[in-house]
Design a protein around this motif. Sequence first.
Motif, mmCIF file in Angstrom:
data_model
loop_
_atom_site.group_PDB
_atom_site.id
_atom_site.type_symbol
_atom_site.label_atom_id
_atom_site.label_comp_id
_atom_site.label_asym_id
_atom_site.label_seq_id
_atom_site.Cartn_x
_atom_site.Cartn_y
_atom_site.Cartn_z
ATOM 1 N N HIS A 121 18.779 2.150 16.245
ATOM 2 C CA HIS A 121 17.669 3.018 15.815
ATOM 3 C C HIS A 121 17.659 3.159 14.298
ATOM 4 N N ARG A 122 18.837 3.324 13.733
ATOM 5 C CA ARG A 122 18.923 3.435 12.271
ATOM 6 C C ARG A 122 18.712 2.058 11.616
ATOM 7 N N ALA A 123 19.248 1.017 12.250
ATOM 8 C CA ALA A 123 19.158 -0.329 11.669
ATOM 9 C C ALA A 123 17.702 -0.744 11.450
ATOM 10 N N VAL A 124 16.835 -0.402 12.400
ATOM 11 C CA VAL A 124 15.430 -0.818 12.281
ATOM 12 C C VAL A 124 14.791 -0.156 11.049
ATOM 13 N N THR A 125 15.073 1.122 10.842
ATOM 14 C CA THR A 125 14.496 1.830 9.691
ATOM 15 C C THR A 125 15.113 1.321 8.386
ATOM 16 N N HIS A 126 16.417 1.116 8.441
ATOM 17 C CA HIS A 126 17.173 0.584 7.300
ATOM 18 C C HIS A 126 16.554 -0.767 6.880
ATOM 19 N N ASN A 127 16.352 -1.640 7.870
ATOM 20 C CA ASN A 127 15.791 -2.967 7.568
ATOM 21 C C ASN A 127 14.322 -2.884 7.186
ATOM 22 N N LYS A 128 13.617 -1.897 7.729
ATOM 23 C CA LYS A 128 12.206 -1.703 7.348
ATOM 24 C C LYS A 128 12.135 -1.426 5.846
ATOM 25 N N GLY A 129 13.095 -0.638 5.358
ATOM 26 C CA GLY A 129 13.138 -0.341 3.920
ATOM 27 C C GLY A 129 13.351 -1.618 3.113
ATOM 28 N N ILE A 130 14.218 -2.489 3.621
ATOM 29 C CA ILE A 130 14.461 -3.778 2.949
ATOM 30 C C ILE A 130 13.159 -4.593 2.920
ATOM 31 N N MET A 131 12.446 -4.577 4.061
ATOM 32 C CA MET A 131 11.209 -5.362 4.155
ATOM 33 C C MET A 131 10.095 -4.787 3.267
ATOM 34 N N ASN A 132 10.190 -3.497 2.917
ATOM 35 C CA ASN A 132 9.227 -2.935 1.952
ATOM 36 C C ASN A 132 9.246 -3.776 0.676
ATOM 37 N N GLY A 133 10.456 -4.130 0.241
ATOM 38 C CA GLY A 133 10.574 -4.922 -0.986
ATOM 39 C C GLY A 133 10.234 -6.384 -0.740
ATOM 40 N N ALA A 141 18.871 7.589 -2.222
ATOM 41 C CA ALA A 141 18.115 8.831 -2.037
ATOM 42 C C ALA A 141 18.565 9.539 -0.758
ATOM 43 N N LEU A 142 18.669 8.769 0.336
ATOM 44 C CA LEU A 142 19.003 9.383 1.631
ATOM 45 C C LEU A 142 20.362 10.073 1.607
ATOM 46 N N THR A 143 21.330 9.488 0.888
ATOM 47 C CA THR A 143 22.689 10.045 0.920
ATOM 48 C C THR A 143 22.929 11.046 -0.217
ATOM 49 N N GLY A 183 18.014 13.256 -0.429
ATOM 50 C CA GLY A 183 17.112 13.101 0.723
ATOM 51 C C GLY A 183 15.857 12.388 0.254
ATOM 52 N N ILE A 184 15.163 11.783 1.195
ATOM 53 C CA ILE A 184 14.028 10.935 0.855
ATOM 54 C C ILE A 184 12.776 11.755 0.553
ATOM 55 N N GLN A 185 12.732 12.989 1.071
ATOM 56 C CA GLN A 185 11.485 13.745 0.992
ATOM 57 C C GLN A 185 11.179 14.268 -0.403
ATOM 58 N N ALA A 218 17.709 1.749 -3.272
ATOM 59 C CA ALA A 218 16.957 2.964 -3.622
ATOM 60 C C ALA A 218 16.908 3.920 -2.436
ATOM 61 N N ALA A 219 16.617 3.373 -1.255
ATOM 62 C CA ALA A 219 16.478 4.233 -0.070
ATOM 63 C C ALA A 219 17.818 4.889 0.268
ATOM 64 N N LEU A 220 18.907 4.101 0.278
ATOM 65 C CA LEU A 220 20.205 4.654 0.678
ATOM 66 C C LEU A 220 20.726 5.657 -0.354
ATOM 67 N N GLU A 232 0.815 -1.216 0.000
ATOM 68 C CA GLU A 232 0.000 0.000 0.000
ATOM 69 C C GLU A 232 0.847 1.264 0.000
ATOM 70 N N GLU A 233 2.170 1.143 0.183
ATOM 71 C CA GLU A 233 3.018 2.339 0.341
ATOM 72 C C GLU A 233 3.474 2.874 -1.013
ATOM 73 N N SER A 234 3.246 4.176 -1.242
ATOM 74 C CA SER A 234 3.657 4.748 -2.525
ATOM 75 C C SER A 234 5.180 4.789 -2.593
HETATM 76 C C1 MEV Z 1 10.296 4.042 4.169
HETATM 77 O O1 MEV Z 1 9.212 3.155 4.053
HETATM 78 C C2 MEV Z 1 11.597 3.290 4.178
HETATM 79 C C3 MEV Z 1 12.838 4.141 4.448
HETATM 80 O O2 MEV Z 1 12.688 4.876 5.660
HETATM 81 C C4 MEV Z 1 14.000 3.177 4.541
HETATM 82 C C5 MEV Z 1 15.305 3.796 4.995
HETATM 83 O O3 MEV Z 1 15.279 4.825 5.723
HETATM 84 O O4 MEV Z 1 16.337 3.209 4.657
HETATM 85 C C6 MEV Z 1 13.048 5.149 3.357
#
Ligand code: MEV
Length: 423
Positions: free
Chosen positions: A258-270, A368-370, A373-375, A364-366, A84-86
Amino acid sequence: MSKTVNGFSKLSKNEKIDWLIENFFGNSSKSKEILKQYWNDTKEIQDLHDDFIENTISNYYLPFGIAPNFVINGKDYTIPMAIEESSVVAAAALVAKFWSSRGGFKAEVISTVKIGQVHFMFEGDKEELQQYFDLKKEDLLKSTENITKNMRKRGGGILAIELRDKTAELNNYYQLHVSFETVDSMGANFINSCLEAIAKEFENDEIIVVMSILSNYVPECLVRAEVSCKVEDLYVENSEFLAQKFVQAVQIANVEPHRAVTHNKGIMNGIDAVVIATGNDFRAIEACVHAYASKDGRYKSLSNASIEDGIFKFWIEIPLALGTVGGLTSLHPLSKLAMQMLGKPSARELMQIIAVAGLAQNFAALRALTTTGIQKGHMKMHLTNIIKGLGASEADKEFLINYFQNKTVTHNAVVEAYNNLRK
Ligand code: MEV
């Protein structure tokens, strides 16, 4: 008004909805309409969905998208994604194209062992227990022969049964730790049936079986996916500096939970998107992957990156217990299409595809972030959504997208710009 109810499962679907509407939605016919709007017009499909779970009152859709142009081990794939995530599917498609002109993704299955355990209590002498186990081992295997017959024909079955002493962690606690190969099925039912047969055969007056169940933690059902290229081929400008930043972003996720969880969340998106599209169990995958990310005693990044001798390398190694036969995979018409789109892969091939989907998303996330930016990407989507909500004409839409190219997008700012335009 009471909200507890007896015999609810015996009510018809309409009666269940009426109970719900009366108790939670003030008898609003609008709520009933919404629930019914999501029913499928084709009876066969609706019946199928009704039977997936219990007390079904409607369906909850996820968009089903596709990301073409993936090259994995030299083979082309179009990857189905239910999410569901754009931006996730767009990112996958973009990254697939990017790496397709740089040699594509490489993937390999490292191992495919699955685990089940019979947990039991025993108060007696340890050595006697070991002797009893050694004596019983053949019978334990025999007790599963009927269950494992077909699986053995397909090259799977029970690989090993071990007695494990867990009394240092919990008084009197032992287990039969059983390893399985389940070939193309996820194997949950198969493993649990074998374990229950083993437990029954093993149990006696002194051995109290507490439970028999598969483990969703499968660190030996492991797959690796990788991309690499010359550092100078990674970015259009400033490649060395940006590649370094990319590697640093992974290093940060390795040392900072704290960063690892978000980093891995991005992996789990795929990963989740393909797991769901192919009818696999995303809760099992999630539970396992995060336990694996903590295997060194601290929650860490699932991916790794390096620069050596001018070569940028980015890879992931993750446990994935998947099936391509049985379960929802063979029942849900869209999962069947998803499998067909992927060329009816074996479970091993699907492990590789899904690991790649996770790595692509992380890339893709890394990236953009580096860099930007993701926004930037998100805000573009946000802007389009706000404009859509305002009911703007195509001409106004085009004007607003141009107008906000170098401005901060907020809901108020877009509404104001739109109102000024309409004046
Ligand atoms: C957003 O669904 C996923 C990200 O936050 C992953 C990341 O920060 O690496 C963009």
